[in-house]
Design a protein around this motif. Structure first.
Motif, short mmCIF file in Angstrom:
data_model
loop_
_atom_site.label_atom_id
_atom_site.label_comp_id
_atom_site.label_asym_id
_atom_site.label_seq_id
_atom_site.Cartn_x
_atom_site.Cartn_y
_atom_site.Cartn_z
N PHE A 1 30.75 8.30 -11.76
CA PHE A 1 30.42 6.96 -12.24
C PHE A 1 30.61 6.95 -13.74
N TYR A 2 31.39 5.98 -14.21
CA TYR A 2 31.70 5.91 -15.64
C TYR A 2 31.05 4.68 -16.24
N LEU A 3 30.32 4.87 -17.35
CA LEU A 3 29.76 3.71 -18.03
C LEU A 3 30.33 3.55 -19.43
N ARG A 4 30.24 4.58 -20.25
CA ARG A 4 30.65 4.43 -21.66
C ARG A 4 31.24 5.68 -22.27
N GLU B 1 32.81 9.70 -20.50
CA GLU B 1 32.51 10.69 -19.46
C GLU B 1 31.30 11.54 -19.84
N VAL C 1 34.34 12.09 -13.69
CA VAL C 1 32.95 11.79 -13.30
C VAL C 1 32.96 10.85 -12.09
#
Lengths: 289, 336
Positions: free
Chosen positions: B289-292, B294, B287
């Motif tokens: 942008f990774y937050l929590r 994929e 991805v």
């Protein structure tokens, strides 16, 4: 920062590739003594820095370190805050305001509330500073030269465009704890741009660096390019990509990259710790030659 | 740039907002929440315009698409309102409180040709995608049993009131937690069409169940078991597992690891006789942008692409989420 940092995921059942292993770890490290024993293996292997989340159980480890000052004379802890699940669960249960109430020391919260909830929202940086103080309490008397913001918060703030809060963390840690602020992130190039824009020079960033590009958002090429051309001090984590790359190959890749000041890894067994340390030393030596 | 707004900046909403904020093809034009503290903080520190009244926000910002992440009770009326204004909708799971509420929304979205998606993020997880691929290719021979399980530590002691503990608001383990694994069963195997019996068990909660145990039958007559408990603190975080058993082998998949057993050499490419282990690290798409996880970024990216016409709107549509609402309803009825 030391070249090798010891991580804590294995102690708290954090495993990125197996739920089953995660539960096995929870059983293995049920007692604090099991954690201490493994930390001592790491120390015997020449590692003097433990990078750990502000999990409740770390308070017990800190007690042990304080009780044995001679043994842990050169030992450093890099706290990573917050332990996000603690807050996330509290928000689910209590909502935002009552969560803050639970984690901010009693009197201070009352003082803040005197101005009504408006005070809470108008000076969120002040709230953050109180939360940092609450998280740092357990490390009193312990050498904590770098204090980290966990990736889920760094990246949340990054996506939300809340640059001032990221910078607020940086400045407060510098000022109050005479420590360097570090940021853990899964989005290193994007974060670096924001920190540079905010005037942070040569920032300390802990991020996934591995041969297969796992959790290197935007792609491995952008990461390599950033490491080659920008000014930053990187702690490489997830170098094994959760176990996807054989240890030697993984470490060789990381040791050959520029601007990687430290390598963070976690392991449960003495053999695994010794093996990883030997590999890092081996490839570091090769590069020097 | 796609103009996107968010209604509801709670735990899920704020996560969506961060991913949207970092998305190169999205401009967040507005965020609406009923909590003044939330809009004050976002208003002061983020670049997003904040609102307390969603009607005003829609009128002023004219978004192309809206993310809805409010308590489930409000989904149906809000989604209807948005569709009537020809706005593409991403709504959090579960879709609605009852299948009756959701049905007209499917038609409405179709009528106005609007992209519609529900937040069952597991479908964007690499291991569950591989599970589906293997099952679609009939690699297990004749399937005779499945088991869908989810365990985690959401309610581990008696709690004060929240909307999650109120059945009227859409609380409870069945709607909030079991819905994930029900949806995965529907997606990877076949839709649940009957339930022969269920136990809905309160453990710490007073008004809602904390565990769900059911015997299920699917549209292709396959039978299996559902076992979900959100009061299990031997799990650090939610762990969802699908086990499928067939005459040629067995698959055990969770969100991190896929274990596949084949009885003989007649295996799909990339697999061999005996046990095969694959990790999400090998199976997951990268991805930007990774937050929590994929999958949270991927589902949003998929929605954005669908609105821009770059991918078909076929995964997690209102229609498939409605089938999950229907299965939830069958489970409720079978427990009485």
């Amino acid at each position: 920062m030391d070249r090798i940092l010891f991580g804590d995921n294995q102690f708290f059942a954090v495993n990125h590739i197996s739920d089953e292993k995660s539960r096995a770890q929870a059983i293995r490290f049920k007692d604090d003594n099991a954690i201490i024993k493994t930390l001592d293996y790491a120390i015997d292997a020449g590692i003097d820095t433990f990078m750990c989340t502000t999990h409740d159980r770390i308070a017990n480890i800190c007690d042990h370190i304080r009780k044995n000052p001679v043994k842990y004379k050169d030992f450093k802890i890099y706290p990573c805050m917050p332990y996000a699940h603690k807050y996330a669960n509290a928000v689910t249960e209590l909502g935002y305001v009552d969560t803050l109430k639970q984690y901010i020391p009693g009197n201070l919260f009352t003082t803040l509330l005197k101005g009504g909830k408006a005070v809470l929202s108008k000076d969120f940086i002040a709230i953050m500073e109180l939360l940092i103080d609450a998280e740092m309490k357990m490390f009193k008397g312990i050498n904590t030269p770098v204090i980290w913001l966990q990736n889920v918060i760094t990246d949340l703030l990054l996506g939300l465009g809340m640059k001032d809060i990221l910078l607020g963390f940086y400045h407060y840690v510098n000022k109050k704890y005479d420590a360097e602020a570090g940021f853990i992130t899964m989005n290193m190039p994007k974060l670096l741009a924001v920190l540079e824009e905010g005037g942070v020079e040569n920032p300390i960033i802990c991020t996934s660096i591995n041969k297969v590009g796992f959790r290197m958002s935007g792609g491995i090429e952008v990461y390599e390019e950033t490491l080659r051309t920008k000014k930053l001090r990187v702690v490489a984590m997830q170098v094994l990509a959760g176990g996807a790359i054989p240890s030697k190959e993984a470490i060789e890749y990381v040791c050959n990259l520029p601007n990687i000041e430290s390598i963070l890894f976690g392991a449960s067994s003495k053999a695994h710790i010794n093996d990883t340390v030997a590999n890092i030393n081996h490839f570091d030596q090769l590069i020097k030659i | 740039m796609l103009k996107v707004a968010l209604i509801g900046a709670g735990k899920m909403g704020i996560s969506h907002l961060s991913i949207l904020g970092a998305h190169p093809k999205v401009k967040v034009v507005g965020v609406c929440d009923t909590s003044k503290m939330v809009t004050d903080i976002l208003g002061k520190y983020s670049p997003f315009p904040c609102y307390s009244d969603h009607k005003k926000m829609i009128l002023e910002t004219r978004p192309d698409a809206v993310f809805v992440a409010v308590p489930t009770k409000h989904h149906a009326s809000l989604v209807k309102e948005l569709l009537e204004q020809k706005i593409h909708v991403f709504v959090e799971k579960p879709f609605c409180l009852t299948p009756h509420q959701g049905e007209p929304l499917i038609e409405l979205a179709k009528k106005h040709k609007l992209v519609n998606q529900v937040g069952y993020h597991n479908k964007f997880n690499g291991t569950f995608q591989e599970l589906k691929r293997l099952l679609d290719a009939n690699s297990l021979g004749k399937i005779f049993h499945f088991q869908g399980e989810s365990y985690g530590p959401v309610v581990v002691k008696k709690q004060s009131y929240t909307w999650r503990s109120d059945p009227e608001e859409g609380g409870g383990c069945l709607l909030e937690y079991a819905s994930h694994v029900i949806d995965l069963i529907n997606y990877t195997l076949a839709p649940i069409t009957s339930v022969s019996g269920s136990i809905l068990k309160p453990i710490y909660s007073n008004k809602v169940e904390d565990a769900v145990y059911s015997l299920l039958k699917l549209s292709d007559d396959l039978t299996g078991v559902l076992s979900v408990n959100w009061s299990d603190d031997t799990y650090r975080i939610m762990s969802t597992t699908i086990t499928v058993m067939g005459t040629k082998g067995k698959i055990v998949s969770d969100a991190n690891e896929l274990k596949v057993y084949f009885k003989d050499d007649n295996t799909p490419e990339g697999y061999t006789k005996g046990w095969n282990i694959k990790y999400v690290t090998d199976l997951t798409d990268k991805v930007d942008f990774y937050l929590r996880g994929e999958e949270y970024s991927s589902q949003i990216d998929y929605f954005v692409k669908a609105v821009l016409g770059e991918v078909p709107n076929t995964i997690n549509t209102f229609q498939t989420a409605w089938l999950t609402d229907k299965a939830i309803d069958l489970i409720k009825k079978s427990a009485k």
